[in-house]
Write an enzyme that holds these catalytic residues in place. Structure first.
Site, PDB file in Angstrom:
ATOM      1  N   GLY A  11      14.022  56.854  43.713  1.00 36.46           N
ATOM      2  CA  GLY A  11      12.618  56.438  43.810  1.00 36.46           C
ATOM      3  C   GLY A  11      12.359  55.226  42.942  1.00 36.46           C
ATOM      4  N   VAL A  23      18.363  42.839  32.119  1.00 38.36           N
ATOM      5  CA  VAL A  23      19.818  42.946  32.332  1.00 38.36           C
ATOM      6  C   VAL A  23      20.378  41.567  32.688  1.00 38.36           C
ATOM      7  CG1 VAL A  23      21.580  43.855  33.920  1.00 38.36           C
ATOM      8  CG2 VAL A  23      19.827  45.390  33.004  1.00 38.36           C
ATOM      9  N   VAL A  24      19.729  40.920  33.654  1.00 35.91           N
ATOM     10  CA  VAL A  24      20.248  39.636  34.141  1.00 35.91           C
ATOM     11  C   VAL A  24      20.239  38.596  33.023  1.00 35.91           C
ATOM     12  CG1 VAL A  24      19.779  37.716  35.730  1.00 35.91           C
ATOM     13  CG2 VAL A  24      19.692  40.077  36.558  1.00 35.91           C
ATOM     14  N   GLY A 102      17.087  57.589  38.267  1.00 32.54           N
ATOM     15  CA  GLY A 102      16.871  58.939  37.726  1.00 32.54           C
ATOM     16  C   GLY A 102      18.118  59.812  37.850  1.00 32.54           C
ATOM     17  N   ILE A 126       9.733  58.098  37.546  1.00 30.29           N
ATOM     18  CA  ILE A 126       8.360  58.448  37.129  1.00 30.29           C
ATOM     19  C   ILE A 126       8.259  59.920  36.748  1.00 30.29           C
ATOM     20  CG2 ILE A 126       7.284  56.638  38.554  1.00 30.29           C
ATOM     21  CD1 ILE A 126       6.232  59.017  40.336  1.00 30.29           C
ATOM     22  N   ASP A 127       9.220  60.739  37.185  1.00 30.03           N
ATOM     23  CA  ASP A 127       9.123  62.189  36.947  1.00 30.03           C
ATOM     24  C   ASP A 127       9.382  62.605  35.498  1.00 30.03           C
ATOM     25  OD1 ASP A 127       8.599  62.417  39.579  1.00 30.03           O
ATOM     26  OD2 ASP A 127      10.429  63.478  40.135  1.00 30.03           O
ATOM     27  N   ALA A 186      -8.318  67.920  31.837  1.00 31.40           N
ATOM     28  CA  ALA A 186      -8.453  68.833  32.985  1.00 31.40           C
ATOM     29  C   ALA A 186      -8.704  70.268  32.513  1.00 31.40           C
ATOM     30  CB  ALA A 186      -7.180  68.774  33.819  1.00 31.40           C
ATOM     31  N   ARG A 247     -12.430  70.457  46.573  1.00 30.93           N
ATOM     32  CA  ARG A 247     -11.782  69.398  47.360  1.00 30.93           C
ATOM     33  C   ARG A 247     -10.413  69.121  46.767  1.00 30.93           C
ATOM     34  NH1 ARG A 247     -15.813  70.218  49.906  1.00 30.93           N
ATOM     35  NH2 ARG A 247     -17.408  68.744  50.583  1.00 30.93           N
TER      36      ARG A 247
HETATM   37  O1  F6P Z   1      11.146  59.293  42.317  1.00 27.87           O
HETATM   38  C1  F6P Z   1      10.615  60.521  42.020  1.00 27.87           C
HETATM   39  C2  F6P Z   1       9.669  60.925  43.118  1.00 27.87           C
HETATM   40  O2  F6P Z   1       8.600  60.019  43.212  1.00 27.87           O
HETATM   41  C3  F6P Z   1       9.150  62.332  42.958  1.00 27.87           C
HETATM   42  O3  F6P Z   1       8.035  62.417  42.106  1.00 27.87           O
HETATM   43  C4  F6P Z   1       8.828  62.691  44.377  1.00 27.87           C
HETATM   44  O4  F6P Z   1       8.873  64.080  44.552  1.00 27.87           O
HETATM   45  C5  F6P Z   1       9.929  62.030  45.150  1.00 27.87           C
HETATM   46  O5  F6P Z   1      10.343  60.935  44.367  1.00 27.87           O
HETATM   47  C6  F6P Z   1       9.549  61.555  46.506  1.00 27.87           C
HETATM   48  O6  F6P Z   1      10.702  61.118  47.145  1.00 27.87           O
HETATM   49  P1  F6P Z   1      10.741  60.150  48.394  1.00 27.87           P
HETATM   50  O7  F6P Z   1      10.361  58.779  47.915  1.00 27.87           O
HETATM   51  O8  F6P Z   1      12.156  60.196  48.848  1.00 27.87           O
HETATM   52  O9  F6P Z   1       9.764  60.678  49.376  1.00 27.87           O
END
Ligand code: F6P
Length: 323
Positions: A11, A23-24, A102, A126-127, A186, A247
Site C-alpha cells: 500500500g 535514498v536517491v 510494510g 499507514i497501519d 471519541a 450514521r
Molecule cells: O497499506 C495498508 C492498507 O491501507 C490497509 O490499511 C488496508 O487494509 C489495505 O492496505 C488495503 O489494501 P488494498 O490497497 O490492496 O485494497
C-alpha cells in the site's frame, strides 16, 4: 557498490516520496548510480528500472503516493518469481536494493537477502503494524486525515445529537483507530485486537447520552469483527439504540492518498538517508526504523511476519477518557 536501486511496495503511504528522494540523493552524494524500480516487486520481475538523477526526484516531497508506483505482487512471492527478480537485478548491474514498504514487502526483502542480495528495508505503512519501528511512514498523515474527519463529524453529530461510526483503515491492526479515537476525543473505539459485542457497545452509547453528551463518536477499525456499516445494520435490526439516530462514514483510501504531513516528510527523509548509509557500511538485511526518535536497525529476519501488539496503556487511556 556502484549501482543502487529503490522500490516501493504494498500500500502506498504518504511520505514514501520523501524517502525515495532521500535514498536517491544520498546515493548520488556517495557517487552511486541510482535506479528506481517501477511498480514494486511486479516491476522488479519485469526488469522495469529507470535511472534516477537528482532532478527526477525534485518536486515530489510534498506529494502523497509514490512516484515509482507500487504493487502487491503474488508472482514475486513464488520461488520462480524471486529467482527471476534476482536475474533482473544482476542483469541490470544493480548491486543493492532499498525496499520501502510494510510487512509483506519486508518479507520479500528478507527473501532477497536470504538469496544473497544486498537489501535494506524502510518501515513504511499507514497501519503501523510493522515491528522494528515505533512509527512507520504514512501513519501521521493517515491519523491527521482521520482527525480532520472526526472533528467535522462532531460538528454535525452534535447539531443533531447523532451517533457516528467512523471507519478508519487497518485490516489486521487497530492502531489507527485507537490513536484517532484518543486524539479525536471519541466515545469508543472498536478494534480487531479487542473482543466486544454490539450489545455492550450500544449500552455504552446510551449511557453516553444519559450523561448529557450531545453526540457519540465511535472509531471503528476496518478489520474489526463488525465494520462501521455492519454495526449500523446490527443496531438497526436489533433496535439496540432506540430514540437515537446513527450514521456511518468510511474514510478508507482517503487516508492513504493525502498530502504528507511534516512528520511523515521528515521520517521518510530520515529513514531514506539511513537506509543508504546502512548499505554503504555493509550492514545488510536490516530494516531501518525509529525508536524514541533515534534511527534503529533490526534484522529483517526478526521482523518479517511478526505482530506488533497495541500498547495496553493506550487502550486503558482510550477507555478512561471517553467519559
Ligand atoms: O497499506 C495498508 C492498507 O491501507 C490497509 O490499511 C488496508 O487494509 C489495505 O492496505 C488495503 O489494501 P488494498 O490497497 O490492496 O485494497
Amino acid at each position: 557498490m556502484r549501482n543502487l536501486a529503490v522500490l516501493t511496495s504494498g500500500g502506498d503511504a504518504p511520505g514514501m516520496n520523501a524517502a525515495i528522494r532521500a535514498v536517491v540523493r544520498t546515493g548520488l552524494s556517495h557517487g552511486m548510480n541510482m535506479w528506481g524500480v517501477c511498480r514494486g516487486y511486479a516491476g522488479l520481475i519485469e526488469g522495469d528500472f529507470r535511472r534516477l538523477g537528482a532532478r527526477d526526484v525534485g518536486g515530489i516531497i510534498q506529494r502523497g503516493g509514490t512516484m515509482l508506483g507500487t504493487s502487491r505482487s503474488m508472482e514475486f512471492m513464488t520461488q520462480d518469481g524471486m529467482e527471476l527478480a534476482m536475474r533482473r537485478l544482476h542483469g541490470a548491474g544493480i548491486e543493492g536494493l532499498v525496499v520501502i514498504g510494510g510487512n509483506g514487502s519486508q518479507r520479500g526483502a528478507e527473501a532477497l537477502h536470504q538469496m544473497g542480495f544486498p537489501v535494506v528495508g524502510i518501515a513504511s505503512t499507514i497501519d503501523n503494524d510493522l515491528s522494528g519501528s515505533d512509527v512507520t511512514i504514512g501513519v501521521d498523515t493517515a491519523l491527521n486525515v482521520a482527525l480532520n474527519a472526526i472533528d467535522n463529524l462532531k460538528v454535525t453529530a452534535s447539531s443533531l445529537q447523532r451517533t457516528f461510526l467512523v471507519e478508519v483503515m487497518g485490516r489486521h491492526c487497530g492502531y489507527l483507530a485507537l490513536m484517532a479515537g484518543i486524539a479525536g476525543g471519541a466515545e469508543a473505539v472498536v478494534l480487531p485486537e479487542v473482543e466486544f459485542t454490539p450489545e455492550n457497545l450500544a449500552v455504552h452509547i446510551i449511557e453516553c447520552y444519559d450523561r448529557g453528551k450531545p453526540h457519540v463518536i465511535v472509531v471503528v477499525a476496518e478489520g474489526a469483527k463488525y465494520n462501521a456499516e455492519g454495526l449500523c445494520r446490527y443496531f438497526k435490526e436489533k433496535e439496540l439504540i432506540p430514540g437515537h439516530e446513527f450514521r456511518s462514514t468510511v474514510l478508507g483510501y482517503v487516508q492513504r492518498g493525502a498530502t504528507p504531513t511534516c512528520a511523515d516528510r521528515l521520517l521518510g527523509t530520515q529513514l531514506g538517508v539511513a537506509a543508504v548509509e546502512q548499505l554503504v557500511a555493509g550492514r545488510l538485511g536490516v530494516l531501518v526504523g525509529v525508536h524514541k526518535g533515534e534511527t534503529i536497525t533490526t534484522p529483517l529476519a526478526e521482523i518479517a511476519g511478526r505482530d506488533k501488539p497495541l500498547d495496553p496503556r493506550f487502550l486503558k487511556m482510550a477507555e478512561m477518557l471517553a467519559k
